[in-house]
Structure formats: structure tokens, C-alpha cells
Design a protein around this motif. Structure first.
Motif, PDB file in Angstrom:
ATOM      1  N   ILE A  31     -67.606 -64.281 -45.248  1.00 36.02           N
ATOM      2  CA  ILE A  31     -66.900 -63.780 -46.264  1.00 36.02           C
ATOM      3  C   ILE A  31     -65.515 -64.109 -45.969  1.00 36.02           C
ATOM      4  O   ILE A  31     -64.725 -64.234 -46.890  1.00 36.02           O
ATOM      5  N   SER A  32     -64.940 -64.070 -44.885  1.00 39.73           N
ATOM      6  CA  SER A  32     -63.430 -64.636 -44.453  1.00 39.73           C
ATOM      7  C   SER A  32     -63.309 -66.001 -44.921  1.00 39.73           C
ATOM      8  O   SER A  32     -62.409 -66.455 -45.704  1.00 39.73           O
ATOM      9  N   THR A  35     -63.595 -66.067 -48.968  1.00 38.56           N
ATOM     10  CA  THR A  35     -62.424 -65.736 -49.788  1.00 38.56           C
ATOM     11  C   THR A  35     -61.120 -66.162 -49.206  1.00 38.56           C
ATOM     12  O   THR A  35     -59.882 -65.936 -49.716  1.00 38.56           O
ATOM     13  N   ILE A  39     -60.465 -59.987 -42.166  1.00 39.52           N
ATOM     14  CA  ILE A  39     -60.848 -58.738 -42.250  1.00 39.52           C
ATOM     15  C   ILE A  39     -60.953 -58.090 -40.714  1.00 39.52           C
ATOM     16  O   ILE A  39     -61.357 -58.712 -39.800  1.00 39.52           O
ATOM     17  N   ILE A  63     -57.987 -55.479 -44.891  1.00 40.59           N
ATOM     18  CA  ILE A  63     -58.135 -56.900 -45.470  1.00 40.59           C
ATOM     19  C   ILE A  63     -57.007 -57.532 -45.887  1.00 40.59           C
ATOM     20  O   ILE A  63     -55.865 -56.989 -46.422  1.00 40.59           O
ATOM     21  N   GLY A  65     -54.955 -61.433 -47.029  1.00 40.00           N
ATOM     22  CA  GLY A  65     -55.180 -62.694 -47.451  1.00 40.00           C
ATOM     23  C   GLY A  65     -54.061 -63.068 -48.333  1.00 40.00           C
ATOM     24  O   GLY A  65     -53.195 -62.487 -48.413  1.00 40.00           O
ATOM     25  N   SER A  70     -57.910 -63.330 -53.346  1.00 37.36           N
ATOM     26  CA  SER A  70     -58.825 -63.442 -52.405  1.00 37.36           C
ATOM     27  C   SER A  70     -58.916 -61.938 -51.431  1.00 37.36           C
ATOM     28  O   SER A  70     -60.241 -61.857 -50.917  1.00 37.36           O
ATOM     29  N   ALA A  74     -62.888 -60.385 -51.149  1.00 40.14           N
ATOM     30  CA  ALA A  74     -63.425 -59.964 -49.970  1.00 40.14           C
ATOM     31  C   ALA A  74     -63.865 -58.696 -50.050  1.00 40.14           C
ATOM     32  O   ALA A  74     -64.930 -58.025 -49.671  1.00 40.14           O
ATOM     33  N   GLU A  77     -67.087 -58.149 -51.957  1.00 35.76           N
ATOM     34  CA  GLU A  77     -68.273 -58.386 -51.237  1.00 35.76           C
ATOM     35  C   GLU A  77     -68.737 -57.715 -50.204  1.00 35.76           C
ATOM     36  O   GLU A  77     -69.689 -57.402 -49.920  1.00 35.76           O
TER      37      GLU A  77
END
Length: 89
Positions: A31-32, A35, A39, A63, A65, A70, A74, A77
Motif C-alpha cells: 500500500i505504501s 500510494t 503508514i 498516514i 504522504g 496519496s 492509502a 485501501e
């Protein structure tokens, strides 16, 4: 340091298996990467009915970003993963 965006997703009240899934690198890594958001697990778990004391926070994902998109991606998701595990149908 450039501009960055932050978001939070509380995970405390999800079932144990869902919390476990979204706090392990097997889930967070992809996921990181996808995006561009970092996290981090923060806070602590409080069982149902137990109220956090002053200065305490329920378990959540922090989170961070480079863009708002982004962080939102994240978060979306992570929510999807949590809901898929909580409601497997």
C-alpha cells in the motif's frame, strides 16, 4: 522539507484479525509503495467499553504522504482491507 499531508484511520474497534492485517508490513508495504504514503501504527488498543484516559488514544493508523491524494488512496485501501476481513461476503 516539502509539503506533506496527513490522515488518520482508527482501527481500534475492528476485530483482532482485521487489526493484525493492517498493522503488518505484508499489507502495509504494498500500500505504501502504491500510494507513496507512509503508514504508522499509533495509539494503543482499548477493549470495548474501556475509555482511554487523558492523553491516551485508541489504536489508529497515521498516514503521511506527499499529496492529499496519496493519503486518501492509502486510507481508502486500508479501509477496504479492514472491511473485507470484517465482512468477508
Amino acid at each position: 522539507m516539502g509539503e506533506h499531508y496527513e490522515g488518520e484511520l482508527e482501527i481500534n474497534d475492528f476485530p483482532l484479525n482485521a487489526r493484525w492485517k493492517v498493522t503488518h508490513k505484508e499489507t502495509l508495504g504494498p500500500i505504501s509503495e502504491w500510494t507513496g504514503a507512509a503508514i504508522t501504527t499509533r495509539g494503543q488498543f482499548f477493549p470495548s467499553g474501556k475509555v482511554p484516559g487523558p492523553g491516551d488514544r485508541k489504536l489508529y493508523l497515521f498516514i503521511q504522504g506527499p499529496t492529499e491524494q496519496s493519503v486518501n488512496r492509502a486510507k481508502a485501501e486500508l479501509k477496504r482491507v479492514l472491511e473485507d476481513i470484517t465482512n468477508p461476503n
